[in-house]
Design a protein around this motif. Structure first.
Motif, PDB file in Angstrom:
ATOM      1  N   ASP A   1       1.336   4.881  -5.480  1.00  0.00           N
ATOM      2  CA  ASP A   1       2.686   4.320  -5.428  1.00  0.00           C
ATOM      3  C   ASP A   1       2.868   3.540  -4.119  1.00  0.00           C
ATOM      4  OD1 ASP A   1       5.550   4.113  -6.300  1.00  0.00           O
ATOM      5  OD2 ASP A   1       5.833   5.276  -4.448  1.00  0.00           O
ATOM      6  N   ASN A   2       3.175   2.253  -4.222  1.00  0.00           N
ATOM      7  CA  ASN A   2       3.284   1.392  -3.045  1.00  0.00           C
ATOM      8  C   ASN A   2       4.317   1.889  -2.039  1.00  0.00           C
ATOM      9  OD1 ASN A   2       1.289  -0.453  -3.619  1.00  0.00           O
ATOM     10  ND2 ASN A   2       2.656  -1.873  -4.681  1.00  0.00           N
ATOM     11  N   GLU A   3       5.460   2.314  -2.510  1.00  0.00           N
ATOM     12  CA  GLU A   3       6.523   2.755  -1.596  1.00  0.00           C
ATOM     13  C   GLU A   3       6.108   4.006  -0.828  1.00  0.00           C
ATOM     14  OE1 GLU A   3       9.619   2.033   0.550  1.00  0.00           O
ATOM     15  OE2 GLU A   3       9.046   0.711  -1.103  1.00  0.00           O
ATOM     16  N   THR A   4       5.515   4.942  -1.532  1.00  0.00           N
ATOM     17  CA  THR A   4       5.023   6.163  -0.880  1.00  0.00           C
ATOM     18  C   THR A   4       3.956   5.821   0.152  1.00  0.00           C
ATOM     19  OG1 THR A   4       5.455   7.436  -2.891  1.00  0.00           O
ATOM     20  CG2 THR A   4       3.931   8.410  -1.302  1.00  0.00           C
ATOM     21  N   ARG A   5       3.051   4.929  -0.214  1.00  0.00           N
ATOM     22  CA  ARG A   5       1.970   4.539   0.691  1.00  0.00           C
ATOM     23  C   ARG A   5       2.516   3.811   1.928  1.00  0.00           C
ATOM     24  NH1 ARG A   5      -0.999   2.424  -2.887  1.00  0.00           N
ATOM     25  NH2 ARG A   5      -0.437   0.272  -2.512  1.00  0.00           N
ATOM     26  N   LYS A   6       3.492   2.923   1.733  1.00  0.00           N
ATOM     27  CA  LYS A   6       4.082   2.202   2.866  1.00  0.00           C
ATOM     28  C   LYS A   6       4.771   3.151   3.835  1.00  0.00           C
ATOM     29  CE  LYS A   6       4.723  -2.266   0.681  1.00  0.00           C
ATOM     30  NZ  LYS A   6       5.684  -3.277   0.216  1.00  0.00           N
ATOM     31  N   GLN A   7       5.477   4.127   3.303  1.00  0.00           N
ATOM     32  CA  GLN A   7       6.121   5.128   4.170  1.00  0.00           C
ATOM     33  C   GLN A   7       5.060   5.922   4.943  1.00  0.00           C
ATOM     34  OE1 GLN A   7       8.486   7.402   1.436  1.00  0.00           O
ATOM     35  NE2 GLN A   7      10.249   6.026   1.567  1.00  0.00           N
ATOM     36  N   ALA A   8       4.014   6.304   4.253  1.00  0.00           N
ATOM     37  CA  ALA A   8       2.938   7.060   4.900  1.00  0.00           C
ATOM     38  C   ALA A   8       2.253   6.216   5.974  1.00  0.00           C
ATOM     39  CB  ALA A   8       1.922   7.536   3.859  1.00  0.00           C
ATOM     40  N   GLU A   9       2.082   4.923   5.722  1.00  0.00           N
ATOM     41  CA  GLU A   9       1.465   4.037   6.717  1.00  0.00           C
ATOM     42  C   GLU A   9       2.292   3.987   7.999  1.00  0.00           C
ATOM     43  OE1 GLU A   9       1.017   0.300   4.672  1.00  0.00           O
ATOM     44  OE2 GLU A   9      -0.730   1.021   3.537  1.00  0.00           O
ATOM     45  N   LYS A  10       3.608   3.912   7.852  1.00  0.00           N
ATOM     46  CA  LYS A  10       4.483   3.886   9.029  1.00  0.00           C
ATOM     47  C   LYS A  10       4.374   5.190   9.816  1.00  0.00           C
ATOM     48  CE  LYS A  10       7.884   0.670   7.187  1.00  0.00           C
ATOM     49  NZ  LYS A  10       9.247   0.480   6.694  1.00  0.00           N
ATOM     50  N   ILE A  11       4.385   6.295   9.109  1.00  0.00           N
ATOM     51  CA  ILE A  11       4.282   7.599   9.779  1.00  0.00           C
ATOM     52  C   ILE A  11       2.918   7.735  10.450  1.00  0.00           C
ATOM     53  CG2 ILE A  11       4.255  10.107   9.410  1.00  0.00           C
ATOM     54  CD1 ILE A  11       6.254   9.580   7.064  1.00  0.00           C
ATOM     55  N   TYR A  12       1.867   7.330   9.745  1.00  0.00           N
ATOM     56  CA  TYR A  12       0.516   7.408  10.307  1.00  0.00           C
ATOM     57  C   TYR A  12       0.418   6.548  11.570  1.00  0.00           C
ATOM     58  CZ  TYR A  12      -4.519   7.060  10.836  1.00  0.00           C
ATOM     59  OH  TYR A  12      -5.792   7.085  11.356  1.00  0.00           O
ATOM     60  N   ASP A  13       0.925   5.333  11.498  1.00  0.00           N
ATOM     61  CA  ASP A  13       0.890   4.445  12.671  1.00  0.00           C
ATOM     62  C   ASP A  13       1.614   5.070  13.857  1.00  0.00           C
ATOM     63  OD1 ASP A  13      -0.601   2.554  11.324  1.00  0.00           O
ATOM     64  OD2 ASP A  13       1.123   1.284  10.827  1.00  0.00           O
ATOM     65  N   ASN A  14       2.713   5.751  13.591  1.00  0.00           N
ATOM     66  CA  ASN A  14       3.446   6.433  14.673  1.00  0.00           C
ATOM     67  C   ASN A  14       2.611   7.567  15.267  1.00  0.00           C
ATOM     68  OD1 ASN A  14       5.706   4.789  14.618  1.00  0.00           O
ATOM     69  ND2 ASN A  14       6.751   6.049  13.098  1.00  0.00           N
ATOM     70  N   TYR A  15       1.919   8.302  14.411  1.00  0.00           N
ATOM     71  CA  TYR A  15       1.015   9.356  14.892  1.00  0.00           C
ATOM     72  C   TYR A  15      -0.034   8.752  15.828  1.00  0.00           C
ATOM     73  CZ  TYR A  15       2.014  13.578  12.030  1.00  0.00           C
ATOM     74  OH  TYR A  15       2.556  14.714  11.485  1.00  0.00           O
ATOM     75  N   VAL A  16      -0.651   7.669  15.375  1.00  0.00           N
ATOM     76  CA  VAL A  16      -1.723   7.039  16.155  1.00  0.00           C
ATOM     77  C   VAL A  16      -1.190   6.521  17.484  1.00  0.00           C
ATOM     78  CG1 VAL A  16      -3.363   5.107  16.221  1.00  0.00           C
ATOM     79  CG2 VAL A  16      -3.139   6.483  14.140  1.00  0.00           C
ATOM     80  N   LYS A  17      -0.016   5.905  17.467  1.00  0.00           N
ATOM     81  CA  LYS A  17       0.566   5.368  18.699  1.00  0.00           C
ATOM     82  C   LYS A  17       0.959   6.475  19.672  1.00  0.00           C
ATOM     83  CE  LYS A  17       2.229   1.134  16.616  1.00  0.00           C
ATOM     84  NZ  LYS A  17       3.353   0.465  15.989  1.00  0.00           N
ATOM     85  N   SER A  18       1.465   7.572  19.134  1.00  0.00           N
ATOM     86  CA  SER A  18       1.962   8.630  20.022  1.00  0.00           C
ATOM     87  C   SER A  18       0.862   9.555  20.537  1.00  0.00           C
ATOM     88  CB  SER A  18       3.049   9.451  19.331  1.00  0.00           C
ATOM     89  OG  SER A  18       2.522  10.162  18.245  1.00  0.00           O
ATOM     90  N   ASN A  19      -0.173   9.819  19.721  1.00  0.00           N
ATOM     91  CA  ASN A  19      -1.221  10.728  20.176  1.00  0.00           C
ATOM     92  C   ASN A  19      -2.525  10.476  19.405  1.00  0.00           C
ATOM     93  OD1 ASN A  19      -2.767  12.828  21.161  1.00  0.00           O
ATOM     94  ND2 ASN A  19      -1.142  14.346  20.982  1.00  0.00           N
ATOM     95  N   PRO A  20      -3.252   9.407  19.769  1.00  0.00           N
ATOM     96  CA  PRO A  20      -4.484   9.094  19.032  1.00  0.00           C
ATOM     97  C   PRO A  20      -5.545  10.193  19.126  1.00  0.00           C
ATOM     98  CG  PRO A  20      -4.259   7.705  20.975  1.00  0.00           C
ATOM     99  CD  PRO A  20      -2.979   8.467  20.835  1.00  0.00           C
ATOM    100  N   SER A  21      -5.557  10.937  20.220  1.00  0.00           N
ATOM    101  CA  SER A  21      -6.546  12.014  20.356  1.00  0.00           C
ATOM    102  C   SER A  21      -6.281  13.127  19.347  1.00  0.00           C
ATOM    103  CB  SER A  21      -6.534  12.577  21.777  1.00  0.00           C
ATOM    104  OG  SER A  21      -7.002  11.604  22.680  1.00  0.00           O
TER     105      SER A  21
END
Length: 181
Positions: free
Chosen positions: A21-41
């Motif tokens: 589902d595109n909408e679910t995936r887009k939301q997950a991408e935003k959350i994932y990107d925030n995870y990576v930006k805040s704590n990549p380790s």
């Protein structure tokens, strides 16, 4: 070790990235990107854990793809702390040796090769950053286990593609060992 609840939340995000589902995936991408930006380790630690010790086959197949992107440049590698880098260097070769799924093994090879490339792009040589890598490759490529040998040769090819200068510097060791097979 990371908080189990945080790992479960993160696994939901990764599952969202795999959702059709595109909408679910887009939301997950935003959350994932925030995870990576805040704590990549921490992201690296979670992805490594799902890749190396995960019981969920879908996560085990997909997480190395995300991990590969996380280590794809010297700039992205510079964001990882020393503990995360050491964990990658220690756990990925073990996961490669223990993994039974050839698709996951190939993806782990790509992650290792990307790390090698990122190290080569930095000011320090790969021999300084990951001195055991060449020996790991040679051991895998010269083992009697055909699946592991295939992975070792595949890893050799990938490192040759991603970090050719490194293999050029170690060619006598590699070719000397492989010629005795």
């Amino acid at each position: 070790m990371a908080n189990q609840q945080a790992m479960e939340e993160f696994s939901k995000v990764v599952r969202g990235l795999m959702n059709q589902d595109n909408e679910t995936r887009k939301q997950a991408e935003k959350i994932y990107d925030n995870y990576v930006k805040s704590n990549p380790s921490l992201v690296s630690q979670f992805l490594l854990s799902f890749t190396c010790q995960g019981n969920d086959d879908a996560l085990k197949v997909f997480c190395p793809v995300l991990l590969r992107k996380l280590v794809s440049t010297k700039e992205s590698m510079a964001l990882l702390d020393a503990t995360a880098l050491l964990a990658l260097q220690n756990q990925l070769p073990l996961a490669l040796k223990n993994e039974t799924n050839s698709s996951v093994r190939r993806k782990i090879c790509h992650v290792i090769a990307n790390i090698a490339s990122s190290y080569e792009q930095s000011n320090a040589s790969l021999e300084q950053k990951w001195p055991q890598l060449l020996q790991i490759i040679v051991e895998l490529a010269s083992t009697n286990n055909s699946s592991m040998r295939e992975s070792g040769l595949y890893l050799l090819a990938q490192v040759g593609e991603y970090a050719p200068e490194y293999l050029q510097r170690g060619k006598q060791h590699v070719f000397g060992t492989l010629s005795n097979i």
